[in-house]
Enzyme design. Sequence first.
Site, short mmCIF file in Angstrom:
data_model
loop_
_atom_site.label_atom_id
_atom_site.label_comp_id
_atom_site.label_asym_id
_atom_site.label_seq_id
_atom_site.Cartn_x
_atom_site.Cartn_y
_atom_site.Cartn_z
N ARG A 74 2.34 -12.38 -1.17
CA ARG A 74 0.76 -12.64 0.17
C ARG A 74 -0.21 -13.65 -0.67
O ARG A 74 0.23 -14.51 -1.58
CB ARG A 74 -0.49 -11.16 -0.07
N ASP B 88 -9.15 -10.09 9.05
CA ASP B 88 -8.87 -7.99 8.95
C ASP B 88 -9.82 -7.42 9.14
O ASP B 88 -9.37 -6.20 9.64
CB ASP B 88 -8.73 -8.30 7.33
N HIS C 263 -10.77 -2.19 11.50
CA HIS C 263 -9.32 -3.49 11.34
C HIS C 263 -9.00 -4.39 11.82
O HIS C 263 -7.60 -4.80 13.21
CB HIS C 263 -8.01 -2.66 11.05
N ARG D 241 1.02 -1.28 -0.09
CA ARG D 241 -0.30 0.16 0.01
C ARG D 241 0.62 1.20 0.17
O ARG D 241 1.83 1.26 0.58
CB ARG D 241 -0.57 0.22 0.97
N CYS E 148 0.61 -7.95 11.50
CA CYS E 148 1.18 -7.87 12.91
C CYS E 148 0.51 -9.56 13.90
O CYS E 148 -0.02 -9.09 14.25
CB CYS E 148 1.19 -6.76 14.37
N GLY E 149 -0.26 -9.63 12.65
CA GLY E 149 -0.79 -11.28 13.80
C GLY E 149 -1.65 -11.40 13.48
O GLY E 149 -2.50 -12.40 13.90
N LYS F 99 -9.79 -2.02 2.00
CA LYS F 99 -9.13 -0.96 2.25
C LYS F 99 -10.15 0.28 2.49
O LYS F 99 -10.64 1.59 2.98
CB LYS F 99 -7.87 -0.74 2.99
N SER G 161 -1.44 -3.40 10.93
CA SER G 161 -0.93 -4.06 9.21
C SER G 161 0.43 -5.23 9.41
O SER G 161 1.07 -4.65 10.40
CB SER G 161 -1.09 -3.76 8.30
N TYR H 154 -1.77 -3.38 -6.92
CA TYR H 154 -1.28 -3.83 -5.77
C TYR H 154 -2.61 -3.89 -4.93
O TYR H 154 -2.62 -2.54 -4.17
CB TYR H 154 0.00 -3.95 -4.58
P1 GTP Z 1 -2.60 -7.39 7.33
O1 GTP Z 1 -2.93 -8.86 6.06
O2 GTP Z 1 -1.65 -6.85 6.67
O3 GTP Z 1 -3.22 -6.97 8.34
O4 GTP Z 1 -2.05 -8.52 9.08
P2 GTP Z 1 -1.95 -9.52 9.68
O5 GTP Z 1 -2.13 -8.85 10.86
O6 GTP Z 1 -3.37 -10.56 9.36
O7 GTP Z 1 -0.59 -9.90 10.34
P3 GTP Z 1 0.12 -11.62 9.74
O8 GTP Z 1 -1.17 -12.71 10.66
O9 GTP Z 1 -0.27 -11.96 8.35
O10 GTP Z 1 1.05 -11.54 10.56
C1 GTP Z 1 2.29 -10.94 9.80
C2 GTP Z 1 3.20 -11.76 10.62
O11 GTP Z 1 3.25 -11.65 11.96
C3 GTP Z 1 3.86 -13.26 10.48
O12 GTP Z 1 5.26 -12.94 9.79
C4 GTP Z 1 3.76 -13.78 11.44
O13 GTP Z 1 4.93 -14.97 11.57
C5 GTP Z 1 3.76 -12.66 12.75
N1 GTP Z 1 3.43 -13.37 13.93
C6 GTP Z 1 2.28 -14.10 13.56
N2 GTP Z 1 1.70 -13.65 15.08
C7 GTP Z 1 3.00 -14.84 15.74
C8 GTP Z 1 3.25 -14.42 17.36
O14 GTP Z 1 2.05 -14.63 18.01
N3 GTP Z 1 4.42 -13.45 17.25
C9 GTP Z 1 5.57 -13.11 16.74
N4 GTP Z 1 6.54 -13.71 17.03
N5 GTP Z 1 5.51 -13.03 15.08
C10 GTP Z 1 4.05 -13.56 15.20
C1 SPV Z 2 -3.30 -4.50 5.64
O1 SPV Z 2 -2.24 -3.71 4.59
O2 SPV Z 2 -3.58 -4.30 6.60
C2 SPV Z 2 -3.53 -5.24 4.51
C3 SPV Z 2 -3.12 -5.67 3.44
O3 SPV Z 2 -4.63 -6.14 4.91
S1 SPV Z 2 -3.58 -4.53 1.97
O4 SPV Z 2 -5.13 -5.35 1.74
O5 SPV Z 2 -2.92 -4.65 1.00
O6 SPV Z 2 -4.00 -3.35 2.14
MN MN Z 3 -5.31 -5.99 6.72
#
Ligand code: GTP
Ligand code: SPV
Ligand code: MN
Length: 616
Positions: A397, A305, A258, A86, A282-283, A238, A280, A229
Site C-alpha cells: 500500500r 474509502d 465503505h 486486516r 475492488c476499485g 475501519k 476492499s 498493519y
Molecule cells: P481498499 O482500499 O482495500 O478499500 O480498496 P479499493 O476499493 O480502493 O481498491 P483499489 O481502487 O485500490 O483497487 C484495487 C485493484 O482493483 C487494483 O489492482 C486495480 O488494478 C483493480 N481495478 C480497479 N479498477 C478496475 C477496473 O475498472 N477494471 C479492472 N479489471 N480492475 C480494476
Molecule cells: C480495506 O481493506 O478495505 C482497506 C485497507 O481500505 S485497511 O485500512 O487495511 O482496512
Molecule cells: Mn477499504
Amino acid sequence: MTVMFSEAPRSAEHVAGPTRSPSANEWVAQMTELLQPADVHWCTGTSDEFDLLTEKLVQEGSLVRLNSERRPNSFLARSDPRDVARSEERTFICSERPEDAGVTNNWRAPDEMKAELTELFRGSMRGRTMYVVPFSMGPIGSPLAKLGIQITDSPYAVISMQIMTRMGTEAVEQLGPDTEWVPALHSVGYPLIDDSGVRRDDVAWPCNDEKYIVHFPETREIWSYGSGYGGNSLLGKKCFALRIASVLARDEGWMAEHMLIIKVTSPEGRVHHLAAAFPSACGKTNFAMLQPTLPGWKVETIGDDIAWLRPDDDGRLRAINPERGFFGVAPGTGVDTNPTAVATIWGNTIFTNVALTVDGDIWWEGLTDTAPERLADWQGRPWMRGLPAPAAHPNGRFTVPADQCPQIADEWDDPQGVVIDAILFGGRRASNIPLVSEATDWEHGVFLGATLSSEQTAAAEGPVGKLRHDPFAMLPFCGYDMGDYWQHWLDVGEELGDNAPRIFQVNWFRKGADGSFLWPGFGENSRVLDWIVRRLEGSVSAVKSPAGSLPIRDEFALDGLELPAGAWNELFDVDPAAWLQESEQTTELFDRIGATVPKVLRHRLTRLRWDLVSRL
Ligand code: GTP
Ligand code: SPV
Ligand code: MN
C-alpha cells in the site's frame, strides 16, 4: 521530545495531561499505568514531529528512506510477513448481547474480553514510547466530524495517522471538557522488557502472533492488540470511521459507509456527486481518481474509502470524507490504470510492502509494463525479473495526503460536505452481474446492496478469489447486526423520500469464456458514468430485467471503443438459471442473519425468484 500543550486552557477539575477534557486526561493516565511505557509523547501533528519520527525509524531500521530526488520525504516499510493485511478472524464486536453484533461478526462478552485484553495490555509498552494521538475524523470543526484519541506504541501508526487523519494540536483544540471522543487503544504487543525486567532487542516490525481487533460498540471503545498493519492499527479508519461510526450513525440517524465520493461534471457543465461502495481492493481508489476517456467529462476526487452521509436540513443526503489521506492498494496502480494515483504519490508518501529499486525508488506489479531487472522484494530479498513470486505483496500500500491528488475537488474538505445524487454498489464478479443496472427504487437499491457479493482479495487474510456475500461492502466493517443495518438503510431512505439518491449496481470485472475481462475498465468506466448521469438527468431510457434497469446499446456511449463481438451481450446477460442458483445463496444468507432481515427484502427475494422461474 517535549509536550507542546502547556498553554492549553485548564478547567478546575483538570486531572493531568494536556487536554481540556478530564475524561481524556484520566484515560491517558490510566492507560499509562496499565501499559507501563518508558515515556509518553503527546502528538502535535507538525512536520517537525513527522521528521523526528521518520528519522528515528530510519535509524532503527524500520523504514528505508527513499531516494530524495526521485521520491522526496518518502519511506518504505516492510512488515513482518505474518502481518500483511486486516485479520477478520481476529476482529470482534463486543456488544452486551451477541444478537446485537449479529452472525456476520465475531462476538465475545465485553467484560470477559476486557479482562482478557487487560492482561495482554499490562506492561505491553515496557521499554517503549507511548504516543498519544488526538485526531479528528472529518474536517476540523465540521458538524459531521468526530474526535478520537489513539494510544499506540507504533511510531509507524503515528506517522500514518498523521497522513490519514487531522491529527495533533488542531484536533486536541476541538476537545472541550464535555466533548465526546472515542478512546482507541493500540499496542503491537512486543514489549522490550519482560515481567522479570529482562530487556530484549527491538525488531524492524514488532507485532504479536496473538491478535485482537476489538470494538465495544455500546461504550464506543476500540482495543487493538498485536498487529501494526493498516486497518488493524490506524484505528481512525475501519475501527472508528466504520465499525464504531456505523453504530453512532444508527443511533443518530446517519450512515457510515465503505464508499468513495466523487464530483462529476458533464460536458454540459452540470455537476453531480456520487458515492460508491465496492469491497476492499475492488476499485474505489481507481474510480475515485478516474480520468474519463469520454471527451468533455470531468471527475474530481473527494474520498476513496469512507463516506459519512447524513440527511441535511433540506432533506438531502450530504456526505463528507472523514479521512485526509489515501491508504491505497499499490499493485495494479500504474500509469495506464491510475495515472492520478501515480502523480499523487510523488513524495511525502509511506509505502508498505512494495519492492525497492536499485536507485532507491519503489516498484510493484502493474506500476510499469516491464519490471526492473533487479529489485529488493517486499521482504528485502534480492529479486530478479522472471521470478514467479511477485516483487510486491498483493496488499502492498501507499499512504499519502489527499491534497496531493492533482484532481482533488475543492469541496473535498468542505465541513458541510456535498449533496449525493447517486449511490453505486459494485463487486468483483466474473459472472452474473451486469456492467451496470439501475435499481427501480430505494428499496430495490437496498436489496442490491444487501445481496452484493464479491471475490475475496488480498486486503484481508483469507482465500483470495473465493466468492462471498459482502453486503454494502460492509461485511468486515459493520459494527452491529447486518439485518438491523439493512433496516437502517430502509429507514434513511424513507426519511429522504423523493430526495433520496438514485441507486445503481456496477461490475467492472465480468469475464468471458476465455477468462479475460469483458470490459476494459479504468478510464473507460467514464462510459458507465455517462449512462448513470444521463439516467439522473432523464435523457436515456432503460429496459427492465431481474437485475434492474439495463441500458440500451444505442443509447450507451460506445464511440471509439473496440468492444469485441458479443461482449456487449455477455456484459449484460442475465441468465435466469444462474441467477436462480445465486438466489439460493441469498436465501442462505438471509436465513443465517435470521429474524432481523427486513420483511420487504425477503419479499423482494421471493418476487425475484418467481420472476426468474418464469424466464427459465
Ligand atoms: P481498499 O482500499 O482495500 O478499500 O480498496 P479499493 O476499493 O480502493 O481498491 P483499489 O481502487 O485500490 O483497487 C484495487 C485493484 O482493483 C487494483 O489492482 C486495480 O488494478 C483493480 N481495478 C480497479 N479498477 C478496475 C477496473 O475498472 N477494471 C479492472 N479489471 N480492475 C480494476
Ligand atoms: C480495506 O481493506 O478495505 C482497506 C485497507 O481500505 S485497511 O485500512 O487495511 O482496512
Ligand atoms: Mn477499504
